[in-house]
Motif scaffolding. Structure first.
Motif, mmCIF file in Angstrom:
data_model
loop_
_atom_site.group_PDB
_atom_site.id
_atom_site.type_symbol
_atom_site.label_atom_id
_atom_site.label_comp_id
_atom_site.label_asym_id
_atom_site.label_seq_id
_atom_site.Cartn_x
_atom_site.Cartn_y
_atom_site.Cartn_z
ATOM 1 N N ILE A 62 49.794 -138.782 88.369
ATOM 2 C CA ILE A 62 48.565 -138.013 88.254
ATOM 3 C C ILE A 62 48.770 -136.812 87.319
ATOM 4 N N GLY A 63 50.040 -136.358 87.214
ATOM 5 C CA GLY A 63 50.360 -135.229 86.345
ATOM 6 C C GLY A 63 50.378 -135.552 84.870
ATOM 7 N N LYS A 64 50.390 -136.847 84.512
ATOM 8 C CA LYS A 64 50.358 -137.212 83.091
ATOM 9 C C LYS A 64 49.103 -136.672 82.410
ATOM 10 N N GLY A 65 48.024 -136.537 83.175
ATOM 11 C CA GLY A 65 46.792 -135.999 82.589
ATOM 12 C C GLY A 65 46.980 -134.584 82.082
ATOM 13 N N ALA A 66 47.775 -133.787 82.803
ATOM 14 C CA ALA A 66 48.039 -132.421 82.348
ATOM 15 C C ALA A 66 48.915 -132.423 81.101
ATOM 16 N N THR A 67 49.937 -133.296 81.075
ATOM 17 C CA THR A 67 50.798 -133.390 79.905
ATOM 18 C C THR A 67 49.990 -133.789 78.677
ATOM 19 N N ALA A 68 49.133 -134.792 78.839
ATOM 20 C CA ALA A 68 48.279 -135.211 77.725
ATOM 21 C C ALA A 68 47.377 -134.072 77.273
ATOM 22 N N THR A 69 46.863 -133.316 78.228
ATOM 23 C CA THR A 69 45.965 -132.209 77.874
ATOM 24 C C THR A 69 46.687 -131.161 77.035
ATOM 25 N N LEU A 70 47.953 -130.898 77.326
ATOM 26 C CA LEU A 70 48.710 -129.935 76.516
ATOM 27 C C LEU A 70 48.798 -130.393 75.063
ATOM 28 N N VAL A 71 49.018 -131.689 74.856
ATOM 29 C CA VAL A 71 49.079 -132.207 73.487
ATOM 30 C C VAL A 71 47.706 -132.109 72.822
ATOM 31 N N HIS A 72 46.659 -132.471 73.547
ATOM 32 C CA HIS A 72 45.307 -132.389 72.981
ATOM 33 C C HIS A 72 44.955 -130.957 72.582
ATOM 34 N N ARG A 73 45.380 -129.987 73.347
ATOM 35 C CA ARG A 73 45.078 -128.595 73.008
ATOM 36 C C ARG A 73 45.772 -128.195 71.705
ATOM 37 N N LEU A 74 46.928 -128.775 71.426
ATOM 38 C CA LEU A 74 47.611 -128.503 70.156
ATOM 39 C C LEU A 74 46.926 -129.212 68.991
ATOM 40 N N VAL A 75 46.321 -130.373 69.267
ATOM 41 C CA VAL A 75 45.503 -131.013 68.229
ATOM 42 C C VAL A 75 44.250 -130.190 67.986
ATOM 43 N N ASP A 76 43.665 -129.717 69.067
ATOM 44 C CA ASP A 76 42.432 -128.940 68.967
ATOM 45 C C ASP A 76 42.618 -127.675 68.131
ATOM 46 N N ASP A 77 43.795 -127.038 68.244
ATOM 47 C CA ASP A 77 43.985 -125.784 67.508
ATOM 48 C C ASP A 77 44.581 -126.001 66.111
ATOM 49 N N GLY A 78 44.745 -127.266 65.726
ATOM 50 C CA GLY A 78 45.201 -127.562 64.372
ATOM 51 C C GLY A 78 46.703 -127.652 64.212
ATOM 52 N N THR A 79 47.464 -127.478 65.306
ATOM 53 C CA THR A 79 48.919 -127.565 65.222
ATOM 54 C C THR A 79 49.366 -128.998 64.953
ATOM 55 N N LEU A 80 48.663 -129.965 65.547
ATOM 56 C CA LEU A 80 48.939 -131.383 65.373
ATOM 57 C C LEU A 80 47.651 -132.097 64.977
ATOM 58 N N THR A 81 47.788 -133.350 64.549
ATOM 59 C CA THR A 81 46.654 -134.267 64.446
ATOM 60 C C THR A 81 47.033 -135.538 65.198
ATOM 61 N N GLY A 168 56.698 -124.653 69.528
ATOM 62 C CA GLY A 168 57.798 -123.703 69.605
ATOM 63 C C GLY A 168 57.873 -122.980 70.933
ATOM 64 N N ARG A 169 57.226 -123.540 71.957
ATOM 65 C CA ARG A 169 57.182 -122.909 73.271
ATOM 66 C C ARG A 169 57.619 -123.900 74.343
ATOM 67 N N GLU A 170 58.006 -123.377 75.491
ATOM 68 C CA GLU A 170 58.405 -124.229 76.600
ATOM 69 C C GLU A 170 57.171 -124.782 77.311
ATOM 70 N N LEU A 171 57.359 -125.965 77.919
ATOM 71 C CA LEU A 171 56.247 -126.608 78.615
ATOM 72 C C LEU A 171 55.671 -125.731 79.716
ATOM 73 N N ALA A 172 56.538 -125.039 80.444
ATOM 74 C CA ALA A 172 56.051 -124.190 81.536
ATOM 75 C C ALA A 172 55.097 -123.121 81.016
ATOM 76 N N ASP A 173 55.364 -122.614 79.808
ATOM 77 C CA ASP A 173 54.480 -121.597 79.236
ATOM 78 C C ASP A 173 53.151 -122.205 78.810
ATOM 79 N N LEU A 174 53.201 -123.393 78.196
ATOM 80 C CA LEU A 174 51.963 -124.071 77.800
ATOM 81 C C LEU A 174 51.133 -124.422 79.032
ATOM 82 N N LEU A 175 51.819 -124.895 80.074
ATOM 83 C CA LEU A 175 51.112 -125.249 81.301
ATOM 84 C C LEU A 175 50.557 -124.003 81.982
ATOM 85 N N GLY A 176 51.298 -122.908 81.892
ATOM 86 C CA GLY A 176 50.800 -121.656 82.449
ATOM 87 C C GLY A 176 49.514 -121.209 81.780
ATOM 88 N N ASP A 177 49.442 -121.373 80.464
ATOM 89 C CA ASP A 177 48.202 -121.048 79.750
ATOM 90 C C ASP A 177 47.051 -121.909 80.247
#
Length: 358
Positions: A62-81, A168-177
């Motif tokens: 069930i936690g994979k949804g949060a992991t995927a969301t972290l990647v999507h947020r980086l696509v959303d801000d232009g860091t990734l495509t 360039g950040r740790e997962l815990a920090d991205l998840l904290g955001d």
């Protein structure tokens, strides 16, 4: 709309009274508004500690949804495509013919690297650097992008390392955001040292298995020592480690996260269709079942993929689920501490929500 909170609370209480469930949570949002927040039963039968809305449950994938969301947020801000090659941010991953694997393929389970190394142990999967090195040395099972197969454990390490390298950040920090943005800080976690307040898992009595066996491919993806059980979920090594193919969560935090997909507060409204638009499909090369994936999320309800084709979410081993229906504007999450092989409890509770808001 009928009183969905009252309906769901009564159904949850019935499930606990019947003895089929020990403790559970149900949370739902409609058009961004909370409409259900139910906690029923006990989190720890040894002490009688009740389930509270903020109790955390280890509910696996069930936690994979949060992991995927972290990647999507980086696509959303232009860091990734979606079409960024993983090797652009993680050069070592390119080894053994993986140089063309993209972020899209990492998210939709078509990257071709679902297996763990032979002889992998609990200590290995709790060691981030070992798992990253294993992915770097992995050889694809298929040409990336040409087939689909559930990346049970490797999804988390693959997408987690993409997020780490790109940000360039740790997962815990991205998840904290993320958890701060949804208003429930700390209620979605990968590794946690605070285990005393977690719901205590237990295995449901298993019916006769008949001819059920685990194929060689399944065991390459999830060896016997790493099959989700109550004992593994209580292992302090597992609980303390960052294993972003699963998480400890509350239902209210996950439901709010999915609501944020629909209302533009977690990702932009332009990004949301990536979750519920089919990106890969076919017979799963690991498990043999029909599968359909958006970018990072399974499509359809666990018991009805075809009847709700744009519902997106993630199920967890043991019978939990969280996701959203973009057509109804509803986000729902169900957590449980009795691990079973079926999704009957999820079906009863999620159907009650959907019927009440329909």
């Amino acid at each position: 709309m009928t009183d969905v909170q009252e309906i769901v609370a009564e159904k949850a209480a019935e499930l606990v009274r019947s003895g089929g469930e020990r403790g559970l949570q149900v949370a739902a949002y409609l058009d961004g508004r909370p409409v259900v927040d139910v906690a029923a039963g006990v989190a720890d039968p040894a002490t009688g500690r009740p389930v509270e809305p903020g109790t955390l449950f280890s509910n696996w994938s069930i936690g994979k949804g949060a992991t995927a969301t972290l990647v999507h947020r980086l696509v959303d801000d232009g860091t990734l495509t979606d079409d960024t090659r993983v090797a652009e941010v993680w050069p070592e991953f390119a080894a053994h013919g993986k140089d063309a694997v993209t972020v899209r393929q990492a998210l939709d389970h078509s990257a071709g690297v679902p297996s763990l190394p032979a002889g992998v142990t609990v200590d290995d999967v709790c060691d981030w650097s070992r798992m990253v090195a294993a992915l770097e040395q992995a050889e694809p099972w298929w040409e990336p992008g040409t087939a689909v197969g559930y990346h049970a454990y490797t999804f988390g390490f693959l997408n987690g390392e993409i997020a780490r390298r790109a940000s360039g950040r740790e997962l815990a920090d991205l998840l904290g955001d993320l958890t701060t943005a949804i208003g429930f800080p700390g209620e979605i976690r990968f590794g946690t040292a605070d285990t005393a307040a977690l719901a205590v898992l237990e295995d449901a009595p298993m019916p006769g298995t008949g001819d059920f066996t685990l194929s060689e491919d399944m065991l390459r993806a999830v060896p016997l020592a790493l099959l989700p059980t109550a004992a593994l979920g209580a292992d302090p090594r597992i609980l303390a480690a960052d294993i972003p193919a699963w998480a400890t969560v509350s239902a209210r935090a996950l439901a709010r996260m999915y609501a944020g997909w629909l209302d533009g507060t977690v990702v932009s409204r332009d990004r949301a269709p990536a979750a519920y638009t089919e990106s890969s499909s076919g017979t799963d090369r690991v498990y043999g079942n029909p599968s359909r994936w958006g970018l990072g999320f399974g499509l359809g309800l666990p018991w009805d993929q075809e009847g709700a084709p744009r519902v997106f979410g993630m199920a967890g081993a043991g019978g939990s689920w969280a996701g959203a229906d973009p057509d109804r504007g509803v986000a729902v999450a169900v957590t449980r501490n009795v691990m079973s092989r079926d999704f009957e409890t999820v079906r009863v509770l999620v159907t009650a929500v959907l019927d009440a808001v329909r």
